[in-house]
Write a protein that holds these residues in place. Sequence first.
Motif, mmCIF file in Angstrom:
data_model
loop_
_atom_site.group_PDB
_atom_site.id
_atom_site.type_symbol
_atom_site.label_atom_id
_atom_site.label_comp_id
_atom_site.label_asym_id
_atom_site.label_seq_id
_atom_site.Cartn_x
_atom_site.Cartn_y
_atom_site.Cartn_z
ATOM 1 N N MET A 22 -79.395 -16.351 -35.459
ATOM 2 C CA MET A 22 -78.167 -16.507 -36.053
ATOM 3 C C MET A 22 -77.023 -15.695 -35.318
ATOM 4 S SD MET A 22 -78.659 -16.576 -40.339
ATOM 5 C CE MET A 22 -77.020 -16.675 -40.472
ATOM 6 N N ARG A 23 -77.508 -14.419 -34.923
ATOM 7 C CA ARG A 23 -76.556 -13.414 -34.174
ATOM 8 C C ARG A 23 -76.770 -13.200 -32.629
ATOM 9 N NH1 ARG A 23 -75.027 -8.946 -38.677
ATOM 10 N NH2 ARG A 23 -73.901 -9.959 -40.012
ATOM 11 N N MET A 24 -78.236 -13.115 -32.277
ATOM 12 C CA MET A 24 -78.594 -12.536 -31.059
ATOM 13 C C MET A 24 -77.944 -13.191 -29.921
ATOM 14 S SD MET A 24 -82.227 -11.637 -29.647
ATOM 15 C CE MET A 24 -82.908 -13.333 -29.793
ATOM 16 N N PRO A 25 -77.757 -14.516 -29.923
ATOM 17 C CA PRO A 25 -77.105 -15.279 -28.863
ATOM 18 C C PRO A 25 -75.575 -14.866 -28.505
ATOM 19 C CG PRO A 25 -78.436 -16.906 -30.077
ATOM 20 C CD PRO A 25 -78.382 -15.645 -31.022
ATOM 21 N N ILE A 26 -75.128 -14.351 -29.468
ATOM 22 C CA ILE A 26 -73.787 -13.979 -29.562
ATOM 23 C C ILE A 26 -73.431 -12.453 -29.103
ATOM 24 C CG2 ILE A 26 -71.410 -13.826 -30.607
ATOM 25 C CD1 ILE A 26 -72.428 -16.519 -29.695
ATOM 26 N N THR A 27 -74.497 -11.751 -30.051
ATOM 27 C CA THR A 27 -74.206 -10.112 -29.838
ATOM 28 C C THR A 27 -74.726 -9.330 -28.593
ATOM 29 O OG1 THR A 27 -76.360 -9.942 -31.056
ATOM 30 C CG2 THR A 27 -74.277 -9.897 -32.579
#
Length: 389
Positions: A22-27
Amino acid sequence: MKAVKKHSPLLILGLLLLGVCMRMPITAIPSVVKEIAHTFAVAPTSLGILTTIPLLCFGLLSAVVSSTAQRFGNELTLEIAMVIMFIGSYLRIINFTSLIIGTIMVGIAITCINVLLPAIIADKYPDKIGSVTGIYNTAMTLFAAIGAYAITPITHQSSWQTAVTIISAIALIAAIVWLPNLKYNERATTSAEEPAKGTNMWKNMNAWWLLLFFGGQCFVFYSIVAWLPSIAMDAGLSSDQASLIAGLLQLFSIPFAFLVPIIATKMSNRQPIMLFAGISSLVGTIMMFFPVGSFAYYCVVALLLGMGTTTTFVLAMTLFGLKTKNAADTRNLSGMVQSVGYLISALGPIIVGNLNAQTHNWFASLVVIAIAAIFFTVCGVLAERKQYV
């Protein structure tokens, strides 16, 4: 008591992996922006769009995801989303154009997860909404922090392309693990057309209060994530200390990501949680008005802001299921709230950054964040006046 529907034995593992994605690919990306810019021969400042694109996807496509899932079914839509995420994430390593296209694809995939996970949990685990939501929120928060930290040493040992390929592989694993859930995919049929459509949330005032609560807290969260290191450095902390503060913001969030959904399901009125989150966010923001160049001081700031922003986010995601009576309504509420909410949030880092550029200090920027914290607290309290939307 709602009947528990049949589901795959791998559903919980699938939800956990979706939370990881949910967030790792962006953060993870901001930590290696300089390396990416060097590889593609562009200015690092031009890559700020990589964090804006997903937010715009969340805002513009959340309602579309809701209607798409109504036609194809929640489980099938998520499977397609994970394939899109795998392809899009891998595309980011090829060239600058594919980096942008891939980021858009990743944003689309995460939008699907954002909207549909609460609906699936409400549908398959109606009596465990809090605990199951807590599991995927914990995975989301933990791996957002791990991704942001791990990508740098991996890049130093190999390359940023290797790190992004690993992230892409995790999305592929999630897509494979999710496959058994397709057996239990449900889509709208002619005979069940009305129930499948659910309530029109755009005409529901309580849904609007929840939307404003979600938009306000996201405005604060993304403003803090974008500018907390800069504010800390201007107060006197070193760049390494400021980076660590940003990491602590995520790490301090983990217990609240797990516990808040569980506590919320045991309460008929969550106004005390709303007030706790709002006050924590406000006090943390007020502390930044004072230029105290102390690492310990900013650890307290990170703790307060982590508590406040994480509590509000996971509470909102939990309320999508708690404040609706069927999966269709959960999907519709989730899509409506996140569509406008994320568009509001996309303004946060821009407004806060521009105010700083114009005034050459953080006072006006922090005033805006403080007002937003008060605003979302009031809206959250108003949203809790009724048990259901």
